[in-house]
Design a protein around this motif. Structure first.
Motif, PDB file in Angstrom:
ATOM      1  N   GLY A  46       0.812  -1.218   0.000  1.00 39.96           N
ATOM      2  CA  GLY A  46       0.000   0.000   0.000  1.00 39.96           C
ATOM      3  C   GLY A  46       0.839   1.258   0.000  1.00 39.96           C
ATOM      4  N   ARG A  47       0.148   2.360  -0.074  1.00 43.55           N
ATOM      5  CA  ARG A  47       0.815   3.673  -0.042  1.00 43.55           C
ATOM      6  C   ARG A  47       0.451   4.408   1.241  1.00 43.55           C
ATOM      7  N   GLY A  48       1.204   5.448   1.503  1.00 41.49           N
ATOM      8  CA  GLY A  48       0.865   6.338   2.601  1.00 41.49           C
ATOM      9  C   GLY A  48       1.359   5.913   3.964  1.00 41.49           C
ATOM     10  N   LEU A  49       2.148   4.853   4.043  1.00 41.59           N
ATOM     11  CA  LEU A  49       2.705   4.423   5.317  1.00 41.59           C
ATOM     12  C   LEU A  49       4.224   4.462   5.232  1.00 41.59           C
ATOM     13  N   ALA A  50       4.856   4.676   6.373  1.00 46.27           N
ATOM     14  CA  ALA A  50       6.313   4.788   6.396  1.00 46.27           C
ATOM     15  C   ALA A  50       7.008   3.424   6.347  1.00 46.27           C
ATOM     16  N   GLU A  51       6.335   2.391   6.821  1.00 45.21           N
ATOM     17  CA  GLU A  51       6.957   1.073   6.891  1.00 45.21           C
ATOM     18  C   GLU A  51       7.230   0.551   5.483  1.00 45.21           C
ATOM     19  N   ALA A  52       8.453   0.053   5.274  1.00 42.34           N
ATOM     20  CA  ALA A  52       8.840  -0.415   3.938  1.00 42.34           C
ATOM     21  C   ALA A  52       8.512  -1.885   3.718  1.00 42.34           C
ATOM     22  N   GLY A  53       8.474  -2.680   4.793  1.00 40.04           N
ATOM     23  CA  GLY A  53       8.228  -4.106   4.672  1.00 40.04           C
ATOM     24  C   GLY A  53       6.819  -4.479   5.100  1.00 40.04           C
ATOM     25  N   SER A  99      13.127  -1.407   6.128  1.00 38.31           N
ATOM     26  CA  SER A  99      12.963  -1.043   7.533  1.00 38.31           C
ATOM     27  C   SER A  99      11.503  -0.760   7.842  1.00 38.31           C
ATOM     28  N   GLY A 100      11.125  -1.101   9.035  1.00 35.69           N
ATOM     29  CA  GLY A 100       9.735  -0.946   9.437  1.00 35.69           C
ATOM     30  C   GLY A 100       8.904  -2.055   8.822  1.00 35.69           C
ATOM     31  N   LEU A 101       7.860  -2.434   9.521  1.00 30.32           N
ATOM     32  CA  LEU A 101       7.048  -3.566   9.112  1.00 30.32           C
ATOM     33  C   LEU A 101       5.586  -3.285   9.407  1.00 30.32           C
ATOM     34  N   ILE A 102       4.719  -3.671   8.497  1.00 30.45           N
ATOM     35  CA  ILE A 102       3.272  -3.597   8.695  1.00 30.45           C
ATOM     36  C   ILE A 102       2.687  -4.981   8.427  1.00 30.45           C
ATOM     37  N   VAL A 103       1.694  -5.336   9.221  1.00 27.73           N
ATOM     38  CA  VAL A 103       0.939  -6.580   9.046  1.00 27.73           C
ATOM     39  C   VAL A 103      -0.536  -6.216   9.177  1.00 27.73           C
TER      40      VAL A 103
END
Length: 164
Positions: free
Chosen positions: A78-85, A119-123
């Motif tokens: 997705g877009r609009g979030l700082a997390e790259a992973g 860097s950074g992770l979203i689930v």
């Protein structure tokens, strides 16, 4: 013996079985029955084999050489979030729940993302999936975003858990 490794074409039948068992366990009663059955039917061994043939791999948590869980992950979609992973999917055979194996698989996927410079992770998980939400909170995930998805004819709220 427990091992975490990259998937191979030989894992396709077992991954289909793990997927089916995990999704029935996680989503029965949350996702309408027919929709859930269609989602499961779309991930049979041929789907997994085709992914391998296309060069896609996932991490497999193997117990005595047989897949008992998997994690699919990569660059955030997705877009609009700082997390790259992003971890797209992380599932275990229900018989393995409560033994710390999900935590172990999550840690291995997160480490691979870092190794790839993400860097950074979203689930993302369904908000109605209380067990999934508890799992990600217990791993230190903080609610970062909310969204909506459609599964069949139903709309579901999503919760995005993030780690730095």
């Amino acid at each position: 013996m427990i091992d975490i490794r990259w998937s191979s074409i030989d894992d396709a039948p077992a991954l289909a079985e793990v997927h089916e068992a995990a999704w029935r366990f996680a989503y029965a009663g949350l996702i309408p029955g027919l929709t859930l059955e269609r989602m499961i039917a779309g991930r049979q061994r041929n789907w997994w084999a085709a992914r391998q043939d296309a060069g896609d791999r996932c991490l497999v948590l193997a117990f005595d050489g047989r897949p008992a869980g998997y994690a699919m992950f990569g660059r955030r979609r997705g877009r609009g979030l700082a997390e790259a992973g992003e971890i797209y999917e992380l599932y275990l055979d229900p018989i393995c729940h409560g033994a710390g194996l999900g935590r172990r698989l999550f840690g291995a996927a997160r480490e691979r993302l870092r190794d790839d410079g993400l860097s950074g992770l979203i689930v993302w998980t369904l908000a109605v999936n209380e067990a999934g939400c508890r799992f990600y909170r217990a791993l230190g995930g903080k609610t970062r975003a909310r969204s909506v998805t459609r599964l069949g004819r139903e709309r579901f709220d999503l919760v995005g858990f993030a780690w730095p």
